[in-house]
Design a protein around this motif. Structure first.
Motif, mmCIF file in Angstrom:
data_model
loop_
_atom_site.group_PDB
_atom_site.id
_atom_site.type_symbol
_atom_site.label_atom_id
_atom_site.label_comp_id
_atom_site.label_asym_id
_atom_site.label_seq_id
_atom_site.Cartn_x
_atom_site.Cartn_y
_atom_site.Cartn_z
ATOM 1 N N PRO A 58 11.861 -6.496 0.503
ATOM 2 C CA PRO A 58 11.361 -6.724 1.871
ATOM 3 C C PRO A 58 10.970 -8.186 2.126
ATOM 4 O O PRO A 58 11.093 -8.675 3.246
ATOM 5 C CB PRO A 58 10.142 -5.798 1.989
ATOM 6 N N ASP A 59 10.539 -8.881 1.056
ATOM 7 C CA ASP A 59 10.191 -10.302 1.221
ATOM 8 C C ASP A 59 11.399 -11.107 1.712
ATOM 9 O O ASP A 59 11.250 -12.030 2.505
ATOM 10 C CB ASP A 59 9.714 -10.906 -0.108
ATOM 11 N N VAL A 72 11.760 -10.614 5.424
ATOM 12 C CA VAL A 72 10.727 -11.376 6.145
ATOM 13 C C VAL A 72 11.092 -12.866 6.133
ATOM 14 O O VAL A 72 11.000 -13.553 7.158
ATOM 15 C CB VAL A 72 9.330 -11.147 5.515
ATOM 16 N N GLN A 73 11.553 -13.342 4.974
ATOM 17 C CA GLN A 73 11.921 -14.767 4.877
ATOM 18 C C GLN A 73 13.095 -15.110 5.804
ATOM 19 O O GLN A 73 13.127 -16.186 6.402
ATOM 20 C CB GLN A 73 12.278 -15.117 3.432
ATOM 21 N N ASP A 79 6.434 -0.467 5.339
ATOM 22 C CA ASP A 79 5.964 -1.671 4.661
ATOM 23 C C ASP A 79 6.547 -2.924 5.322
ATOM 24 O O ASP A 79 5.836 -3.903 5.576
ATOM 25 C CB ASP A 79 6.382 -1.587 3.183
ATOM 26 N N LEU A 80 7.842 -2.876 5.617
ATOM 27 C CA LEU A 80 8.491 -4.025 6.251
ATOM 28 C C LEU A 80 7.904 -4.275 7.642
ATOM 29 O O LEU A 80 7.658 -5.423 8.031
ATOM 30 C CB LEU A 80 10.006 -3.780 6.333
ATOM 31 N N ARG A 101 4.913 -3.597 8.665
ATOM 32 C CA ARG A 101 3.588 -4.204 8.490
ATOM 33 C C ARG A 101 3.712 -5.685 8.129
ATOM 34 O O ARG A 101 3.060 -6.543 8.724
ATOM 35 C CB ARG A 101 2.824 -3.436 7.402
ATOM 36 N N ARG A 102 4.604 -6.006 7.184
ATOM 37 C CA ARG A 102 4.763 -7.405 6.762
ATOM 38 C C ARG A 102 5.250 -8.290 7.908
ATOM 39 O O ARG A 102 4.815 -9.424 8.067
ATOM 40 C CB ARG A 102 5.767 -7.504 5.614
ATOM 41 N N GLU A 138 2.403 -8.897 10.309
ATOM 42 C CA GLU A 138 1.449 -9.857 9.739
ATOM 43 C C GLU A 138 1.999 -11.283 9.831
ATOM 44 O O GLU A 138 1.285 -12.223 10.174
ATOM 45 C CB GLU A 138 1.151 -9.491 8.278
ATOM 46 N N THR A 139 3.292 -11.427 9.553
ATOM 47 C CA THR A 139 3.927 -12.754 9.648
ATOM 48 C C THR A 139 3.880 -13.270 11.088
ATOM 49 O O THR A 139 3.577 -14.440 11.335
ATOM 50 C CB THR A 139 5.396 -12.669 9.168
#
Ligand SMILES: [Zn+2]
Length: 231
Positions: free
Chosen positions: A173-174, A177-178, A205-206, A208-209, A212-213
């Protein structure tokens, strides 16, 4: 000579029928990416729902984080989830069409694919869902489905980043997001139909991330229609 002429004409029309919608999609996705970067916008989109378990979980999370999203609904699932549809609407999310049965316009006959698109629209109308956007199943269009959508006055709901929640294996997932961070915002494609718990948790989870980003970077989080009013 006459035969060669007609072979060339028919060949050209066939190529045009499949290339034109694809070329239009590429141009529109490029514009969308540019728009999201310029306006610092994050748009969360969920396809293939609604579902009885995952969609309410996504709605709970969006409510908790104060975000609105766009849901691309499958007509045949709308019929069995009226309560979920009501909740989505009451909570201010955008509802859009993703066809009736999720047929790939490049793998079935043009007539079947057109019927699938039309039935998807008709189901939303029947259930009182106002919609502006249509996302073709698998992102695939042929000339007839492309023209059908245009004739109905809907807009295409493309995306800029794929979450990979249907892939095997799924991406970290990072990395998703990146990718959105590198683009300075974007339209993220996720899915909210019921599957194994791991995949649903990945989507949650994705989500939420990403939110947040967006918060840290000061991006606006909105629906596709809200974003189009910024243009
Ligand atoms: Zn889909």
């Amino acid at each position: 000579m006459f035969l060669i002429f007609w072979i060339v004409v028919v060949g050209f029309l066939l190529v045009a029928a499949y290339i034109s919608p694809f070329a239009a999609r590429i141009v529109e996705q490029k514009r969308l990416r540019f728009f999201c970067r310029r306006e610092h916008v994050l748009i969360l989109t969920y396809d293939d729902g609604p579902s009885l378990v995952t969609t309410p979980q996504v709605l709970d999370l969006l409510a908790k984080m104060g975000a609105k999203a766009t849901f691309f609904l499958l007509g045949h699932r709308v019929q069995s989830t009226p309560e979920v549809i009501r909740r989505m609407r009451d909570e201010g999310h955008e509802l859009a069409s993703h066809s009736q049965d999720h047929l790939n316009a490049l793998k079935v006959s043009p007539w079947r694919s057109v019927t699938d698109v039309q039935r998807g629209f008709a189901t939303l109308v029947q259930y009182g869902v106002d919609f502006t956007f249509f996302r073709p199943p698998y992102g695939k269009l042929n000339l007839l489905t492309w023209l059908t959508a245009i004739r109905h006055g809907v807009r295409f709901g493309w995306w800029t980043v794929v979450s990979g929640d249907t892939f095997n294996p799924r991406p970290d997932p990072d990395s998703v997001v990146q990718a959105v961070e590198r683009d300075g915002g974007g339209v993220v494609l996720m899915h909210d139909f019921d599957r194994d718990e791991d995949r649903s948790n990945y989507v949650l989870d994705l989500t939420r991330r990403l939110l947040e980003t967006a918060h840290v970077r000061g991006w606006k989080v909105c629906t596709l229609s809200e974003a189009s009013r910024l243009r």
